[in-house]
Design a protein around this motif. Structure first.
Motif, PDB file in Angstrom:
ATOM      1  N   ARG A 155      55.494  39.492  33.567  1.00 41.59           N
ATOM      2  CA  ARG A 155      55.992  39.476  32.202  1.00 41.59           C
ATOM      3  C   ARG A 155      54.949  38.884  31.264  1.00 41.59           C
ATOM      4  NH1 ARG A 155      61.410  40.597  32.285  1.00 41.59           N
ATOM      5  NH2 ARG A 155      62.415  40.391  34.336  1.00 41.59           N
ATOM      6  N   GLN A 156      55.061  39.245  30.014  1.00 34.47           N
ATOM      7  CA  GLN A 156      54.166  38.704  28.998  1.00 34.47           C
ATOM      8  C   GLN A 156      54.282  37.176  28.977  1.00 34.47           C
ATOM      9  OE1 GLN A 156      54.704  40.720  25.276  1.00 34.47           O
ATOM     10  NE2 GLN A 156      53.653  39.144  24.091  1.00 34.47           N
ATOM     11  N   GLY A 157      53.152  36.496  29.099  1.00 30.50           N
ATOM     12  CA  GLY A 157      53.156  35.042  29.108  1.00 30.50           C
ATOM     13  C   GLY A 157      53.186  34.421  30.488  1.00 30.50           C
ATOM     14  N   ASP A 158      53.430  35.229  31.538  1.00 30.94           N
ATOM     15  CA  ASP A 158      53.394  34.696  32.903  1.00 30.94           C
ATOM     16  C   ASP A 158      51.986  34.242  33.262  1.00 30.94           C
ATOM     17  OD1 ASP A 158      56.046  35.216  33.307  1.00 30.94           O
ATOM     18  OD2 ASP A 158      55.761  36.906  34.668  1.00 30.94           O
ATOM     19  N   ALA A 159      51.891  33.223  34.116  1.00 33.59           N
ATOM     20  CA  ALA A 159      50.589  32.796  34.626  1.00 33.59           C
ATOM     21  C   ALA A 159      49.959  33.943  35.415  1.00 33.59           C
ATOM     22  CB  ALA A 159      50.742  31.561  35.509  1.00 33.59           C
ATOM     23  N   ALA A 160      48.698  34.217  35.146  1.00 33.25           N
ATOM     24  CA  ALA A 160      47.994  35.321  35.806  1.00 33.25           C
ATOM     25  C   ALA A 160      47.414  34.821  37.124  1.00 33.25           C
ATOM     26  CB  ALA A 160      46.902  35.869  34.891  1.00 33.25           C
ATOM     27  N   ASP A 161      48.213  34.883  38.188  1.00 32.24           N
ATOM     28  CA  ASP A 161      47.772  34.363  39.480  1.00 32.24           C
ATOM     29  C   ASP A 161      47.249  35.452  40.405  1.00 32.24           C
ATOM     30  OD1 ASP A 161      50.156  35.618  39.916  1.00 32.24           O
ATOM     31  OD2 ASP A 161      51.108  33.971  40.999  1.00 32.24           O
ATOM     32  N   GLY A 162      47.136  36.666  39.882  1.00 35.72           N
ATOM     33  CA  GLY A 162      46.602  37.766  40.661  1.00 35.72           C
ATOM     34  C   GLY A 162      46.629  39.050  39.850  1.00 35.72           C
ATOM     35  N   PHE A 163      46.025  40.099  40.400  1.00 32.00           N
ATOM     36  CA  PHE A 163      46.056  41.398  39.721  1.00 32.00           C
ATOM     37  C   PHE A 163      46.410  42.478  40.726  1.00 32.00           C
ATOM     38  CE2 PHE A 163      41.691  40.903  41.167  1.00 32.00           C
ATOM     39  CZ  PHE A 163      41.313  42.166  41.588  1.00 32.00           C
ATOM     40  N   PHE A 164      46.614  43.695  40.239  1.00 31.20           N
ATOM     41  CA  PHE A 164      47.051  44.809  41.074  1.00 31.20           C
ATOM     42  C   PHE A 164      46.121  46.007  40.898  1.00 31.20           C
ATOM     43  CE2 PHE A 164      50.845  42.389  40.022  1.00 31.20           C
ATOM     44  CZ  PHE A 164      51.518  42.293  41.234  1.00 31.20           C
ATOM     45  N   ALA A 178      43.837  37.824  35.355  1.00 31.97           N
ATOM     46  CA  ALA A 178      43.703  36.913  36.495  1.00 31.97           C
ATOM     47  C   ALA A 178      42.244  36.629  36.842  1.00 31.97           C
ATOM     48  CB  ALA A 178      44.412  37.496  37.716  1.00 31.97           C
ATOM     49  N   LEU A 179      41.325  37.438  36.313  1.00 30.61           N
ATOM     50  CA  LEU A 179      39.912  37.242  36.614  1.00 30.61           C
ATOM     51  C   LEU A 179      39.286  36.148  35.763  1.00 30.61           C
ATOM     52  CD1 LEU A 179      38.836  40.981  36.970  1.00 30.61           C
ATOM     53  CD2 LEU A 179      39.407  39.366  38.770  1.00 30.61           C
ATOM     54  N   PHE A 180      40.046  35.578  34.847  1.00 31.47           N
ATOM     55  CA  PHE A 180      39.525  34.543  33.967  1.00 31.47           C
ATOM     56  C   PHE A 180      40.263  33.229  34.209  1.00 31.47           C
ATOM     57  CE2 PHE A 180      38.977  38.683  32.024  1.00 31.47           C
ATOM     58  CZ  PHE A 180      37.618  38.681  31.742  1.00 31.47           C
ATOM     59  N   ASP A 181      39.674  32.142  33.791  1.00 33.15           N
ATOM     60  CA  ASP A 181      40.240  30.822  34.051  1.00 33.15           C
ATOM     61  C   ASP A 181      41.415  30.510  33.139  1.00 33.15           C
ATOM     62  OD1 ASP A 181      38.456  30.258  36.066  1.00 33.15           O
ATOM     63  OD2 ASP A 181      36.995  29.312  34.733  1.00 33.15           O
ATOM     64  N   ASP A 182      42.472  29.941  33.729  1.00 27.91           N
ATOM     65  CA  ASP A 182      43.583  29.345  32.984  1.00 27.91           C
ATOM     66  C   ASP A 182      44.127  30.263  31.896  1.00 27.91           C
ATOM     67  OD1 ASP A 182      45.421  27.399  32.357  1.00 27.91           O
ATOM     68  OD2 ASP A 182      44.115  26.429  30.893  1.00 27.91           O
ATOM     69  N   PRO A 234      45.437  38.438  45.210  1.00 26.30           N
ATOM     70  CA  PRO A 234      45.598  37.075  44.706  1.00 26.30           C
ATOM     71  C   PRO A 234      44.311  36.573  44.058  1.00 26.30           C
ATOM     72  CG  PRO A 234      45.350  37.058  47.088  1.00 26.30           C
ATOM     73  CD  PRO A 234      45.434  38.507  46.677  1.00 26.30           C
ATOM     74  N   ARG A 235      44.476  35.808  43.021  1.00 23.63           N
ATOM     75  CA  ARG A 235      43.349  35.349  42.213  1.00 23.63           C
ATOM     76  C   ARG A 235      42.399  34.429  42.979  1.00 23.63           C
ATOM     77  NH1 ARG A 235      42.810  30.806  38.899  1.00 23.63           N
ATOM     78  NH2 ARG A 235      41.432  31.090  37.096  1.00 23.63           N
ATOM     79  N   GLY A 236      42.956  33.449  43.706  1.00 25.69           N
ATOM     80  CA  GLY A 236      42.147  32.429  44.344  1.00 25.69           C
ATOM     81  C   GLY A 236      41.088  32.961  45.293  1.00 25.69           C
TER      82      GLY A 236
END
Length: 235
Positions: free
Chosen positions: A51-60, A92-96, A115-117
């Protein structure tokens, strides 16, 4: 972002990934290294990937199906309806950062969840890969700017014609295509209303474009329709 099915990446998926702007130019070994923590997911219609505003902890990576990308700032605005092999959630490829828009499955979608990490950990060790990925993202940005410019310069009929040609499997001659999702959603993704899309279909009749039942559209001559798309746009 929780694993659904972690599996070794098959060569078919690696070939598909090599066609995406983000991974183009990378070897299969390099792609495997970057995506060692990835897994596959399949979702039915309506599932929200983020959703818009969710923490970007990964991509698809979209392997099959369609995903609607939209923003909701009081009035819902459709940005695109992505199809394979699109990358979704690059924030998710960028910090915070948080996702600047939402993503919802349309009909069905099979995805590779990254996953981002673990992805960023590899880039920390392989600066050469980070540089190449930045170059690929720059190319994609230029392509998006070109798409926006075309959206503003082309008429509604030309935008619709380009969309229909994107569904066709042949470059020339007669071809029949089907809207892959609701016409209203297609209209919003093309920057028009459903009524405008219907009128645009009517305008294309002189080129042998005929709308039929069950979301089918018959194109008498794909080559002629392509030439129409290349003309200077005017309503």
């Amino acid at each position: 972002m929780t694993p659904s099915q972690i599996v070794p990446l098959g060569r078919d998926i690696l070939v598909e990934l090599g066609q995406t702007p983000l991974f183009s130019g990378l070897s299969e070994a390099e792609i495997r290294l970057l995506l060692g923590g990835a897994w596959t997911e399949s979702h039915p219609d309506g599932v929200m990937l983020f959703r818009q505003g969710d923490a970007a902890d990964g991509f698809f990576v979209l392997l099959d199906g369609h995903v609607e990308l939209f923003v909701d700032d009081g009035s819902r605005t459709v940005l695109d309806v992505a199809k394979r092999p699109a990358i979704l959630g690059e924030a998710a490829l960028f910090d915070d950062v948080r996702h600047p828009h939402a993503a919802r499955v349309v009909g069905y979608a099979k995805l590779l969840a990254v996953p981002r990490g673990p992805f960023l950990d590899v880039l920390d060790q392989r600066f050469d890969l980070a540089q190449r990925l930045l170059g690929a993202m720059s190319i994609r940005l230029r392509a998006l700017v070109g798409q926006i410019a075309e959206l503003k310069l082309k008429s509604t009929a030309q935008r619709l014609a380009g969309f229909l040609l994107g569904l066709a499997r042949k470059e020339e001659g007669a071809v029949t295509v089907r809207f892959p999702y609701d016409k209203r959603l297609a209209a919003e993704a093309l920057g028009m209303t459903a009524e405008s899309l219907s009128r645009a279909l009517g305008r294309l009749a002189f080129l042998g474009v005929e709308s039929r039942a069950e979301n089918l559209v018959v194109i008498a001559d794909a080559g002629a329709l392509r030439l129409f798309c290349a003309e200077d746009g005017e309503e």
